[in-house]
Write a protein that holds these residues in place. Structure first.
Motif, PDB file in Angstrom:
ATOM      1  N   GLU A 214       5.393   6.930  -1.697  1.00 43.85           N
ATOM      2  CA  GLU A 214       5.182   6.169  -0.468  1.00 43.85           C
ATOM      3  C   GLU A 214       6.454   6.109   0.374  1.00 43.85           C
ATOM      4  OE1 GLU A 214       3.536   2.333  -1.200  1.00 43.85           O
ATOM      5  OE2 GLU A 214       1.757   3.107  -2.207  1.00 43.85           O
ATOM      6  N   GLU A 218       6.783   7.391   4.103  1.00 47.20           N
ATOM      7  CA  GLU A 218       7.143   6.459   5.174  1.00 47.20           C
ATOM      8  C   GLU A 218       8.340   6.967   5.971  1.00 47.20           C
ATOM      9  OE1 GLU A 218       7.666   3.122   2.700  1.00 47.20           O
ATOM     10  OE2 GLU A 218       5.530   3.024   2.263  1.00 47.20           O
ATOM     11  N   GLU A 221       7.106   9.714   8.204  1.00 46.82           N
ATOM     12  CA  GLU A 221       6.337   9.169   9.325  1.00 46.82           C
ATOM     13  C   GLU A 221       7.255   8.542  10.367  1.00 46.82           C
ATOM     14  OE1 GLU A 221       3.037   6.657   8.386  1.00 46.82           O
ATOM     15  OE2 GLU A 221       2.473   7.891   6.663  1.00 46.82           O
ATOM     16  N   LYS A 260       7.826  -0.619  11.085  1.00 47.78           N
ATOM     17  CA  LYS A 260       6.394  -0.350  11.118  1.00 47.78           C
ATOM     18  C   LYS A 260       5.924   0.213   9.783  1.00 47.78           C
ATOM     19  CE  LYS A 260       3.043   2.609  13.516  1.00 47.78           C
ATOM     20  NZ  LYS A 260       2.898   3.664  14.562  1.00 47.78           N
ATOM     21  N   GLN A 261       6.699   1.146   9.232  1.00 50.37           N
ATOM     22  CA  GLN A 261       6.332   1.758   7.952  1.00 50.37           C
ATOM     23  C   GLN A 261       6.512   0.781   6.791  1.00 50.37           C
ATOM     24  OE1 GLN A 261       4.725   4.459   8.085  1.00 50.37           O
ATOM     25  NE2 GLN A 261       5.166   4.665  10.272  1.00 50.37           N
ATOM     26  N   SER A 263       6.085  -2.436   7.000  1.00 48.55           N
ATOM     27  CA  SER A 263       4.937  -3.335   7.087  1.00 48.55           C
ATOM     28  C   SER A 263       3.708  -2.702   6.457  1.00 48.55           C
ATOM     29  CB  SER A 263       4.661  -3.672   8.555  1.00 48.55           C
ATOM     30  OG  SER A 263       3.525  -4.506   8.670  1.00 48.55           O
ATOM     31  N   LYS A 264       3.498  -1.411   6.698  1.00 46.19           N
ATOM     32  CA  LYS A 264       2.362  -0.700   6.113  1.00 46.19           C
ATOM     33  C   LYS A 264       2.491  -0.646   4.598  1.00 46.19           C
ATOM     34  CE  LYS A 264       1.074   3.170   7.980  1.00 46.19           C
ATOM     35  NZ  LYS A 264       1.139   4.505   8.628  1.00 46.19           N
ATOM     36  N   ALA A 265       3.716  -0.421   4.117  1.00 41.73           N
ATOM     37  CA  ALA A 265       3.944  -0.338   2.673  1.00 41.73           C
ATOM     38  C   ALA A 265       3.680  -1.676   2.002  1.00 41.73           C
ATOM     39  CB  ALA A 265       5.377   0.117   2.399  1.00 41.73           C
ATOM     40  N   LYS A 266       4.116  -2.768   2.649  1.00 41.78           N
ATOM     41  CA  LYS A 266       3.881  -4.100   2.084  1.00 41.78           C
ATOM     42  C   LYS A 266       2.387  -4.411   2.039  1.00 41.78           C
ATOM     43  CE  LYS A 266       8.289  -6.247   3.324  1.00 41.78           C
ATOM     44  NZ  LYS A 266       8.959  -7.281   4.155  1.00 41.78           N
ATOM     45  N   SER A 267       1.669  -3.960   3.061  1.00 40.18           N
ATOM     46  CA  SER A 267       0.228  -4.188   3.103  1.00 40.18           C
ATOM     47  C   SER A 267      -0.463  -3.434   1.980  1.00 40.18           C
ATOM     48  CB  SER A 267      -0.321  -3.724   4.459  1.00 40.18           C
ATOM     49  OG  SER A 267      -1.714  -3.901   4.511  1.00 40.18           O
ATOM     50  N   LYS A 268      -0.010  -2.193   1.735  1.00 44.74           N
ATOM     51  CA  LYS A 268      -0.572  -1.401   0.636  1.00 44.74           C
ATOM     52  C   LYS A 268      -0.318  -2.079  -0.698  1.00 44.74           C
ATOM     53  CE  LYS A 268      -0.265   3.248   2.631  1.00 44.74           C
ATOM     54  NZ  LYS A 268       0.406   4.574   2.508  1.00 44.74           N
TER      55      LYS A 268
END
Length: 286
Positions: A214, A218, A221, A260-261, A263-268
Motif C-alpha cells: 500500500e 500510495e 499515486e 490524500k493518500q 487518508s485513503k490508507a487510514k480508511s482502508k
C-alpha cells in the motif's frame, strides 16, 4: 513425485494447525509465541509520521510562498524564517518516507524468523534437503559427463566462447541430464510454494507485506497526482523570489497529494477485517 505431493499436503495441515493453536514449536519442543503485530504497528506508526510530515511541509510551503510574494523589510525577515522552516519540513518528510521504505527491511527480517522457526523435520526442511540433493546430483552428473576423455579432447581443441557452447551442447545430448535438471526445477518450485505458504500463514508477515504494498502504491499515486515529487529537488538559497515561490508551490502540492493518500490508507486500515477502529468499537457498544 508422491513424496513431494505428500510434503505439500503436510505443509497445508501444519500451517492450519499452527493458526488454530496460535503458537509455534521451538527446537526443544516448547511452544513459543513470536512478537506478533509488529508489522501492523510499524505500518501505523510510519503512516502517522508521513501524515504529520506532509502537514508540516504544506504549512512550511504556504509560509514560504507568502514570504516570497511579500514586500518590504518584514517580508525579507519572514523569508529567512520560512526558508529554515521549509528545510526542516523537507528533511522530516524525507525521513518519514524512509521509515515507510524500512518496512521492506522489516519484512525480510520476519521472513528470516519464519524460516529459522522451522524444525529439522519440518516440511520446509525436508523440501530444502530435497532441493539441495537434486542440485548435488545434477552437478555430479554434469561433472561425470564433461570429464569423459572424448569430451575433454574436444574441449581442449577449442577456445573462448566455443568452449562454453560445446560444453552446453554436450550436456544437452544426455537425456539423463535433462531429467536431473527437471528434478532440480521441481524441487525448487515445491520449496518456494512451502516458503510462500509459511509466509502467508503468518499474520505479522501479511500485515507488513500489505502495508509495504500500500505504501508503494500510495507513493506512486502521489507522484502521478502532482508530477512534482521527483522534481522537488534539494532546497537551497534561491536566486529570486519567483524561484522560492515555485519551490513552495511544488512542496505544497507534494504534501497535499501525500495527505490524500494517507487518508485513503487510514480508511482502508479502518475498514480492514479485524480492525479495532474507534467507529467499530462504538458500534459494538451499541
Amino acid at each position: 513425485m508422491s513424496a513431494i505431493h505428500s510434503t505439500r499436503c503436510w505443509i497445508a495441515a501444519t500451517c492450519l494447525a499452527g493458526l488454530l493453536l496460535g503458537f509455534w514449536i521451538t527446537a526443544d519442543g516448547a511452544p513459543r509465541r513470536r512478537n506478533r503485530g509488529r508489522g501492523s504497528e510499524a505500518a501505523a506508526k510510519a503512516l502517522k509520521r508521513v501524515g504529520a510530515a506532509a502537514e508540516a511541509q504544506v504549512a512550511a510551503g504556504k509560509q514560504l510562498l507568502a514570504a516570497a510574494e511579500g514586500k518590504g523589510a518584514r517580508a525579507q525577515a519572514d523569508y529567512g524564517v520560512a526558508l529554515n522552516r521549509m528545510r526542516e519540513a523537507v528533511a522530516e518528510f524525507e525521513a518519514a518516507q524512509q521509515e515507510v521504505r524500512d518496512l521492506a527491511k522489516q519484512l525480510a527480517e520476519i521472513e528470516q524468523e519464519i524460516i529459522a522457526e522451522q524444525s529439522a523435520d519440518s516440511p520446509y526442511a525436508q523440501a530444502l534437503a530435497e532441493f539441495e540433493k537434486a542440485k548435488r546430483d545434477l552437478q555430479a552428473l554434469e561433472t561425470m559427463i564433461l570429464s569423459r576423455p572424448e569430451v575433454q579432447a574436444r574441449l581442449a581443441a577449442l577456445t573462448g566462447i566455443d568452449v562454453v557452447t560445446e560444453r552446453a551442447s554436450e550436456l544437452d545430448r544426455h537425456p539423463e541430464r535433462l531429467t536431473a535438471r527437471s528434478r532440480v526445477e521441481l524441487a525448487a518450485k515445491v520449496l518456494d510454494q512451502i516458503r510462500r505458504e509459511l509466509y502467508h500463514a503468518d499474520q505479522d508477515w501479511t500485515d507488513t507485506a500489505d502495508a509495504l504494498t500500500e505504501a508503494r502504491a500510495e507513493k506512486k499515486e502521489a507522484e502521478e497526482d502532482t508530477h512534482s515529487v521527483s522534481r522537488l529537488g534539494p532546497l537551497h538559497d534561491f536566486k529570486n523570489a519567483q524561484q522560492a515561490a515555485a519551490y513552495a508551490k511544488r512542496a505544497i502540492a507534494q504534501g497535499e497529494a501525500t495527505l490524500k493518500q494517507v487518508s485513503k490508507a487510514k480508511s482502508k486500515a479502518a475498514n480492514k477485517p479485524g480492525s479495532n477502529s474507534p467507529s467499530k468499537s462504538k458500534n459494538k457498544k451499541k
